[in-house]
Design an enzyme around this catalytic site. Structure first.
Site, mmCIF file in Angstrom:
data_model
loop_
_atom_site.group_PDB
_atom_site.id
_atom_site.type_symbol
_atom_site.label_atom_id
_atom_site.label_comp_id
_atom_site.label_asym_id
_atom_site.label_seq_id
_atom_site.Cartn_x
_atom_site.Cartn_y
_atom_site.Cartn_z
ATOM 1 N N TYR A 55 51.348 39.556 41.311
ATOM 2 C CA TYR A 55 50.614 39.841 42.535
ATOM 3 C C TYR A 55 50.466 41.346 42.748
ATOM 4 C CZ TYR A 55 49.501 40.453 47.442
ATOM 5 O OH TYR A 55 48.908 40.855 48.615
ATOM 6 N N GLY A 63 46.321 39.658 49.288
ATOM 7 C CA GLY A 63 46.139 38.709 50.370
ATOM 8 C C GLY A 63 45.500 37.433 49.879
#
Length: 521
Positions: free
Chosen positions: A66, A73
Site C-alpha cells: 500500500y 485510500g
C-alpha cells in the site's frame, strides 16, 4: 499569546537527540519556544537506512505494498508501476496540500516538524536518510513551512496540514524564513538547503501521521501545567483578600478522600498561606467559605488529574510511529494498520478542554466575589476608588465571564463526531486536530481569566492591606504590581490583562513564589 522561555536544565536545552523513543513534552516545548536544535541519534540513522533498503527491495521485486506500489485510500486497489512510483509520491503531496485557514503559529510548526522527524527516526516508515535530514535541517535553520490550521479529519493522519510541510521539502509551497513569507524553494535557498525529489513511500511517510494534533496538544498541555500551578497561588491571594478560612485545606480533610492531586493542591495552599495576617478561622467572620474558596483542593486537584491523564497520552504519542504501512526490517514484514488514527489524542484533548475550562470557571467565580460588594465582605463595589464616579474593575469580570462562556462552547467534544471520507474507505475519523486546536484556545483563555483574577486580587489587597499578605503571596503581588499599577482612576486595562496572562506562563513569577514557599506540587 507568546509562551515564556523555558527554565529547564542546560543538559536538556543545548541539543536534543531524536531517536524515536525518548523525547518529552518539555523537550518539545524547548524546541518550539526556545529554538533548541535537534539531531538524529546514531541508532536512529541505522534503523532509517535499514528500513529504506527494505523499501527499495520491495519495489525491485514488485511486491504489492500500500502506498508504494498502489494508490491511496480508495485507490489502494490500483497497482502503480515502478516507473510511476516516484511521480505518485509528488502527486500525493500536491493533491493533499489543500488545508485552509490561518497558518499555524511558529512554535506549533516547530513542534510539528520535530515530532514528525522523531516518528520517522523510529525506522518504520521507509524514508530516505537524505529526506529526513532535510526535515531536521529545516527545523534547525528556521525554515518553517506555512501550514494552514484547518482541514484535518484526524484519521489517516493529519494529511492536509502535513502535506504543506512536505511541499516545502520538495521546493514547493511556502515557508517563513527570518520573518518573511517566501516561496518554499526560495526559503530553502536562503537557508543554504536544497529540495529533494521524493522517492517511493516517502510522500506517504511524511504526511501519514498525527503530528498536527499532537504538536498543538503538547504545547497546550505544557502551558496548562504552568497555569494549574500558578492558579493555586492566585487563588491563595484571593482567599486572603476575602478573609477566607484555610482550615478546609487541613491535611486531615484530604486524607479522608486521598486523591494525590487533591492532597498536593491542599499542601500548596497551606504553604502559600503560611504567615498570612489576613486569613481567619472558622466562626470568626463566618463558619465556612463559598465553594470557590473552600473547594479549591477538590476542583484544582481534579484539573491536575486531567493534566496527568493527558500528559500520559502525549508522552506515548510523541514517541510513536503513526504512518501506514509500517515496515519492520528485522522481521522482514510490511503491515497495513491504523496507527494514524488520532482517537487517543482526540479524547485526551477533549478532556483537556473540560479540565482547563473548570479552572477558569472557578476563577471567574472568585473574581465575582472580589468585585461584588454583597459577597466581598467589605471591599468597595467593583474595587472602585471613586464608587459611582469610576467603574473600577467592574468590566473585568464581564470579560472573564465572556471568556468562560466561550470556553463552554469550545469544550464541546470534537471526538464524538465522525464524517466518512475516501468513498467510505475511511469510514471513522477522530476529529482530533479540531479538538487540539480548541484545547489550545481554551488554555489561552484560561490564562486571561486567571490574569483578571490576579489583577482584581492585587487591587483588593491594597484595600485590605498588602502588608498582611503571606510572604509567598506577597511575592506574586509584587510581581503583578510591577506591571499593573493600582487603578486610581479609570483606564483601559486590555493590554495589562494580556501582559499578565503572558507573564503567568513565565517561570520567573512562579520561581519567585517558590523561593519563599518552597517547591509546590
Amino acid at each position: 499569546m507568546m509562551f515564556a522561555k523555558q527554565t529547564e536544565p542546560v543538559r536538556r536545552m543545548s541539543r536534543i537527540v531524536l531517536d524515536g523513543s525518548r523525547i518529552t513534552p518539555e523537550d518539545v516545548a524547548a524546541v518550539a519556544f526556545n529554538n533548541v536544535s535537534v539531531f538524529l541519534g546514531d541508532e536512529a540513522v541505522k534503523r532509517v537506512v535499514a528500513c529504506r533498503r527494505m523499501v527499495e527491495e520491495l519495489v525491485r521485486t514488485g511486491k504489492v505494498v500500500y502506498g508504494v506500489t498502489t494508490g491511496f485510500g480508495k485507490f489502494s486497489d490500483v497497482h502503480i508501476s515502478s516507473e510511476d512510483a516516484v511521480e505518485l509520491q509528488a502527486n500525493l503531496i500536491r493533491s493533499h496540500a489543500c488545508a485552509v485557514g490561518q497558518p499555524l503559529p511558529e512554535p506549533t510548526v516547530r513542534a510539528l516538524m520535530m515530532l514528525r522527524a522523531n516518528a520517522l527516526a523510529k525506522g518504520h516508515s521507509g524514508i530516505r536518510l537524505k529526506t529526513l535530514q532535510l526535515l531536521v535541517d529545516c527545523l534547525n535553520h528556521g525554515v518553517h513551512p506555512v501550514i494552514p490550521e484547518q482541514g484535518s479529519l484526524g484519521a489517516s493522519g493529519d494529511l492536509a496540514p502535513l502535506s504543506h510541510l512536505a511541499l516545502v521539502l520538495m521546493g514547493e509551497g511556502e515557508a517563513f524564513f527570518q520573518g518573511k513569507r517566501l516561496p518554499g524553494a526560495k526559503a530553502l535557498a536562503k537557508a543554504g538547503l536544497k529540495p529533494v525529489s521524493l522517492k517511493e513511500k516517502e510522500g506517504l511517510a511524511l504526511i501519514n501521521g498525527t503530528q498536527a494534533m499532537t504538536s498543538t496538544g503538547t504545547l497546550a498541555v505544557v502551558k496548562a501545567e504552568r497555569l494549574a500551578k500558578i492558579a493555586d497561588v492566585i487563588a491563595s491571594l484571593t482567599l486572603e483578600c476575602l478573609r477566607g478560612i484555610p482550615e478546609a485545606f487541613a491535611d486531615e480533610v484530604q486524607r479522608a478522600r486521598p486523591y494525590p492531586e487533591q492532597v498536593g493542591v491542599a499542601g500548596n495552599l497551606r504553604a502559600l498561606l503560611k504567615g498570612s495576617e489576613l486569613i481567619t478561622r472558622q466562626g470568626e467572620i463566618r463558619v465556612q467559605d463559598a465553594y470557590s474558596l473552600r473547594c479549591l483542593p477538590q476542583v484544582h486537584g481534579a484539573t491536575r488529574q486531567v493534566l496527568g491523564y493527558v500528559k500520559e497520552k502525549i508522552a506515548v504519542e510523541i514517541n510513536a510511529a503513526t504512518d501506514n504501512p509500517l515496515l519492520f526490517a528485522d522481521e522482514d514484514k510490511v503491515i497495513s494498520g491504523g496507527n494514524f488514527h488520532g482517537q487517543p489524542i482526540a479524547l485526551a484533548m477533549d478532556f483537556l478542554k473540560m479540565g482547563m475550562s473548570e479552572l477558569a470557571n472557578i476563577s471567574e467565580r472568585r473574581t465575582e466575589r472580589l468585585v461584588n460588594p454583597t459577597l466581598s465582605g467589605g471591599l468597595p463595589a467593583f474595587l472602585s476608588r471613586q464608587p459611582g464616579m469610576a467603574s473600577g474593575l467592574m468590566i473585568l469580570q464581564y470579560v472573564s465571564a465572556s471568556l468562560v462562556s466561550e470556553n463552554k462552547v469550545l469544550a464541546h467534544p470534537a471526538s464524538v463526531d465522525s464524517i466518512p471520507s475516501s468513498a467510505n474507505q475511511e469510514d471513522h475519523v477522530s476529529m482530533g486536530t479540531t479538538a487540539a486546536r480548541h484545547a489550545a484556545q481554551v488554555v489561552d483563555n484560561v490564562a486571561k481569566v486567571l490574569a483578571i483574577e490576579l489583577i482584581c486580587a492585587a487591587e483588593a489587597a491594597d484595600f485590605v492591606g498588602a502588608d498582611g499578605l503571606a510572604p509567598a503571596t506577597r511575592a506574586l503581588y509584587e510581581k503583578v504590581r510591577a506591571i499593573v499599577p493600582p487603578v486610581v482612576a479609570d483606564r483601559s486595562t486590555s493590554r495589562e490583562i494580556e501582559s499578565v496572562a503572558s507573564a503567568l506562563l513565565d517561570g520567573e513569577w512562579l520561581a519567585a513564589v517558590e523561593a519563599v514557599s518552597g517547591p509546590l506540587f
